[in-house]
Design an enzyme around this catalytic site. Structure first.
Site, short mmCIF file in Angstrom:
data_model
loop_
_atom_site.label_atom_id
_atom_site.label_comp_id
_atom_site.label_asym_id
_atom_site.label_seq_id
_atom_site.Cartn_x
_atom_site.Cartn_y
_atom_site.Cartn_z
N LYS A 42 44.41 27.40 52.77
CA LYS A 42 45.76 27.33 53.33
C LYS A 42 46.03 28.65 54.04
CE LYS A 42 50.12 26.37 51.71
NZ LYS A 42 50.86 27.06 50.66
N ARG A 91 47.70 31.42 32.89
CA ARG A 91 49.14 31.34 32.66
C ARG A 91 49.46 30.29 31.61
NH1 ARG A 91 50.01 32.10 38.93
NH2 ARG A 91 48.03 31.08 38.76
P1 ADP Z 1 48.47 32.79 42.50
O1 ADP Z 1 48.03 31.69 41.59
O2 ADP Z 1 49.63 33.60 41.98
O3 ADP Z 1 48.60 32.38 43.94
P2 ADP Z 1 45.88 34.06 42.94
O4 ADP Z 1 45.16 32.92 43.51
O5 ADP Z 1 45.97 35.27 43.81
O6 ADP Z 1 47.36 33.83 42.46
O7 ADP Z 1 45.28 34.38 41.51
C1 ADP Z 1 44.48 35.45 41.14
C2 ADP Z 1 44.37 35.48 39.63
O8 ADP Z 1 45.56 36.00 39.04
C3 ADP Z 1 44.15 34.13 38.96
O9 ADP Z 1 43.23 34.31 37.93
C4 ADP Z 1 45.50 33.79 38.38
O10 ADP Z 1 45.39 32.94 37.27
C5 ADP Z 1 45.97 35.17 37.98
N1 ADP Z 1 47.42 35.23 37.85
C6 ADP Z 1 48.32 35.18 38.84
N2 ADP Z 1 49.58 35.30 38.34
C7 ADP Z 1 49.45 35.42 37.00
C8 ADP Z 1 50.36 35.56 35.90
N3 ADP Z 1 51.67 35.56 36.13
N4 ADP Z 1 49.87 35.65 34.64
C9 ADP Z 1 48.54 35.61 34.44
N5 ADP Z 1 47.62 35.48 35.42
C10 ADP Z 1 48.07 35.39 36.68
#
Ligand code: ADP
Length: 164
Positions: A42, A91
């Site tokens: 995306k 999460r």
């Molecule tokens: P998002 O899902 O926020 O778009 P990304 O694709 O950039 O994020 O994710 C990168 C990593 O950060 C993934 O492993 C995602 O699970 C983790 N992550 C993102 N936000 C959180 C959060 N609030 N708590 C725990 N892990 C998180």
């Protein structure tokens, strides 16, 4: 030899949730590579230099954290950089199925590559980049989601309320 791990993600934009996971990883491992996806399925709201810039301003002070853009297969990039594990944040149960599938795929592609799952502080478990984008697009307050030093740039870009 120190342990190198990689934290991959789109970071579009980085949130307190990502920062929490990266900070925890930096305490556990010798070298943490934050790998920012250059090409995303995306179209991202922020280009690769902006996403890397936000990370530099928020976690760039951690001495064992390196922030890089990367393209192609994570399993290949991890091997190229000598990383022995992928660190991911979990999460909720909803993240589990996809992450489990990715972890096993990556291990199939690179048998030496393990995936470590960390949980963020409970106050961030609901937080994602999409939440930030949604709330800001309606002019909502995102100060609890992203640090002050990057807030204005993110908010001004995403807030489309009144821009039509
Ligand atoms: P998002 O899902 O926020 O778009 P990304 O694709 O950039 O994020 O994710 C990168 C990593 O950060 C993934 O492993 C995602 O699970 C983790 N992550 C993102 N936000 C959180 C959060 N609030 N708590 C725990 N892990 C998180």
């Amino acid at each position: 030899m120190g342990k190198t791990v990689i934290c991959p993600g789109s970071f579009d934009p980085v949130t307190y949730g990502h920062i929490d996971i990266i900070t925890r990883a930096a305490k556990m491992f010798d070298h943490v590579i934050v790998g920012v996806f250059v090409n995303m399925e995306k179209k991202p709201n922020f280009d690769i230099d902006e996403r890397i810039g936000f990370l530099r301003r928020t976690v760039g002070h951690l001495p064992n954290v390196e922030i890089v853009g990367f393209d192609g297969l994570l399993a290949d990039y991890a091997k190229e950089r000598g990383a022995t594990a992928v660190v991911k944040g979990l999460r909720a149960v909803s993240d589990f199925e996809y992450e489990f599938q990715m972890a096993l795929t990556n291990r199939k592609l690179n048998p030496d590559l393990d995936t470590v799952f960390l949980t963020s502080d409970a106050q961030y478990t609901y937080l994602s980049s999409s939440i930030v984008k949604n709330v800001a697009s309606f002019g909502g307050d995102i100060r609890n989601f992203v640090p002050e030093c990057i807030h204005d740039e993110i908010f001004e870009r995403l807030n489309t309320k009144g821009k039509h």
